[in-house]
Write a protein that holds these residues in place. Structure first.
Motif, short mmCIF file in Angstrom:
data_model
loop_
_atom_site.label_atom_id
_atom_site.label_comp_id
_atom_site.label_asym_id
_atom_site.label_seq_id
_atom_site.Cartn_x
_atom_site.Cartn_y
_atom_site.Cartn_z
N GLU A 197 0.83 -1.21 0.00
CA GLU A 197 0.00 0.00 0.00
C GLU A 197 0.86 1.26 0.00
O GLU A 197 0.48 2.28 -0.58
CB GLU A 197 -0.92 -0.01 1.22
N LYS A 198 2.04 1.18 0.62
CA LYS A 198 2.94 2.35 0.61
C LYS A 198 3.33 2.72 -0.81
O LYS A 198 3.28 3.90 -1.20
CB LYS A 198 4.19 2.03 1.44
N TYR A 199 3.68 1.73 -1.61
CA TYR A 199 4.09 2.01 -2.98
C TYR A 199 2.90 2.39 -3.85
O TYR A 199 3.03 3.21 -4.77
CB TYR A 199 4.83 0.80 -3.56
N ALA A 200 1.74 1.83 -3.58
CA ALA A 200 0.54 2.23 -4.31
C ALA A 200 0.20 3.69 -4.03
O ALA A 200 -0.20 4.44 -4.94
CB ALA A 200 -0.63 1.32 -3.93
N ALA A 201 0.38 4.11 -2.77
CA ALA A 201 0.09 5.50 -2.40
C ALA A 201 1.05 6.46 -3.09
O ALA A 201 0.67 7.57 -3.48
CB ALA A 201 0.18 5.66 -0.88
N HIS A 218 1.95 4.49 -18.13
CA HIS A 218 2.83 3.74 -17.23
C HIS A 218 2.32 3.77 -15.80
O HIS A 218 2.41 2.77 -15.07
CB HIS A 218 4.24 4.31 -17.30
N SER A 219 1.79 4.89 -15.38
CA SER A 219 1.26 5.00 -14.03
C SER A 219 0.06 4.08 -13.83
O SER A 219 -0.07 3.39 -12.81
CB SER A 219 0.87 6.46 -13.73
N VAL A 220 -0.85 4.05 -14.80
CA VAL A 220 -2.03 3.18 -14.71
C VAL A 220 -1.60 1.72 -14.72
O VAL A 220 -2.14 0.89 -13.97
CB VAL A 220 -3.01 3.47 -15.86
N THR A 221 -0.64 1.39 -15.58
CA THR A 221 -0.13 0.01 -15.64
C THR A 221 0.46 -0.40 -14.31
O THR A 221 0.24 -1.53 -13.83
CB THR A 221 0.93 -0.12 -16.74
N LEU A 222 1.21 0.50 -13.68
CA LEU A 222 1.81 0.20 -12.38
C LEU A 222 0.74 -0.07 -11.33
O LEU A 222 0.89 -0.96 -10.49
CB LEU A 222 2.70 1.38 -11.95
N THR A 223 -0.35 0.68 -11.39
CA THR A 223 -1.46 0.47 -10.45
C THR A 223 -1.98 -0.95 -10.53
O THR A 223 -2.17 -1.63 -9.51
CB THR A 223 -2.60 1.46 -10.75
N VAL A 224 -2.21 -1.43 -11.75
CA VAL A 224 -2.78 -2.77 -11.94
C VAL A 224 -1.77 -3.85 -11.57
O VAL A 224 -2.11 -4.81 -10.87
CB VAL A 224 -3.23 -2.94 -13.40
N ARG A 225 -0.53 -3.70 -12.02
CA ARG A 225 0.48 -4.71 -11.74
C ARG A 225 0.72 -4.88 -10.25
O ARG A 225 0.85 -5.99 -9.73
CB ARG A 225 1.79 -4.34 -12.44
#
Length: 370
Positions: free
Chosen positions: A234-238, A272-279
């Motif tokens: 969650e830290k990295y997602a935030a 890239h940001s959206v992709t990172l969210t899903v991955r």
């Protein structure tokens, strides 16, 4: 610096890069083949003589910088020639050189700027950071302890990230840092078997793992992911969410300046940001059904990729036969192609990959579509 550094992502290696030219006549084909052979011959001579002829005349620090530049050239050309194992090997050695520039005792942990700007300029470090991403997305062989250290790279820089980005390059460097940190976290969690193979007693306390041959099924580890990793996830997602919020004013400028080439980069960063969210969200999930919660993100990824490929300046980056040193849209499109259960959306992503034949780092659009 006595030699100016030119990022390989901004130039084509003469004679080596061979975009497809279906309209070439036989004479043109022979001429291109001649230049191609000439370029490879001199590339081979460079590899044999660079260290002996030039590095011996330099100071230790400038020799390291020249070696890093040579490493990028080698990785670029080896990728173009489909020598992926050679490219990965040189890339990993180059990343070790970059890490050796940092002095742990100095307390400097920027994550974006060069730790020794008087020896190696920021732009060279930025290119290695982008190369780090392509390696982690494919064949990273670093140890769990290395990933454990690297996932904290630039921690204070991320904490002090601006609330609003004022220019594109600033936003780009922060996103690359956040992606690197997140990818290293994912690699650390997957590589460190102890994170998933903890055996707990009846009180819930971890005890020594006595399993001598832990299973190689990653899904087993993911089902047993400890709560500590969920908190860290969650830290990295935030961090990614904070970046997207700070980037929003720049993204809105795309509507006004759509015809400009800069808008392609703005759209790519968003993708890239959206992709990172899903991955990241699916990484520690106990079931792949979690991806059903990200249908809006999958839709956005496909729409963004479609907009980029149809952009007036798309052919400068994604022309048939083109090669890009950095990851652009193949990796993001592979994401819905692998994880989206909406058949129509998944096929749309695959169709975009097969629309034309271009390459990014070690990824090929046509091969990825297949």
């Amino acid at each position: 610096h006595s030699l100016k550094y030119v990022p390989p992502g901004k130039v084509q290696v003469p004679g080596v890069h061979k975009p497809s030219q279906p309209m070439m006549n036989p004479d043109q084909v022979r001429k291109v083949a001649k230049y191609h052979s000439f370029a490879l011959e001199h590339y081979d001579k460079f590899l044999q003589g660079a260290s002996r002829a030039h590095l011996s005349l330099m100071t230790k620090h400038h020799a390291r910088r020249m070696t890093m530049i040579a490493c990028l050239l080698v990785v670029c050309v080896e990728n173009i020639q489909f020598h992926y194992q050679n490219a990965v090997t040189h890339a990993q050695k180059g990343l070790q050189l970059m890490r050796a520039l940092s002095d742990p005792s100095s307390g400097i942990d920027n994550g974006i700027k060069s730790p020794v700007p008087d020896i190696v300029e920021d732009e060279l470090i930025h290119q290695f950071h982008r190369m780090d991403l392509q390696i982690m997305a494919l064949y990273d062989g670093r140890t769990p302890s290395a990933h454990s250290q690297l996932k904290e790279d630039g921690d204070m820089t991320v904490r002090n990230m601006p609330q609003t980005f004022t220019y594109l390059e600033e936003a780009s460097q922060y996103l690359i840092l956040i992606m690197r940190r997140t990818f290293h976290f994912i690699a650390h969690a997957l590589a460190d078997k102890s994170a998933y193979m903890q055996i707990r007693d009846e009180s819930g306390n971890p005890v020594t793992n006595t399993i001598s041959n832990p299973p190689t099924d990653f899904t087993t580890w993911l089902r047993d992911a400890p709560d500590e990793l969920q908190v860290e996830q969650e830290k990295y997602a935030a961090e990614n969410r904070r970046w997207a919020q700070a980037f929003e004013p720049l993204l809105r400028s795309v509507g006004v300046n759509y015809e400009k080439q800069e808008s392609v980069r703005l759209l790519l960063l968003t993708l890239h940001s959206v992709t990172l969210t899903v991955r990241l969200a699916g990484h520690l999930s106990k079931t792949e059904l979690i991806y059903d919660n990200f249908m809006p993100e999958f839709r956005k990824m496909v729409d963004l990729a479609k907009t980029i490929l149809n952009h007036p300046h798309a052919d400068t980056v994604f022309a048939g036969g083109a090669f890009n040193f950095d990851m652009c849209i193949i990796y993001p499109l592979v994401t819905p192609g692998l994880f989206c259960r909406d058949r129509k959306l998944r096929r749309e992503a695959i169709s975009l990959l097969g629309k034309r034949d271009w390459r990014e780092a070690q990824l090929s659009s046509k091969t990825s579509a297949a």
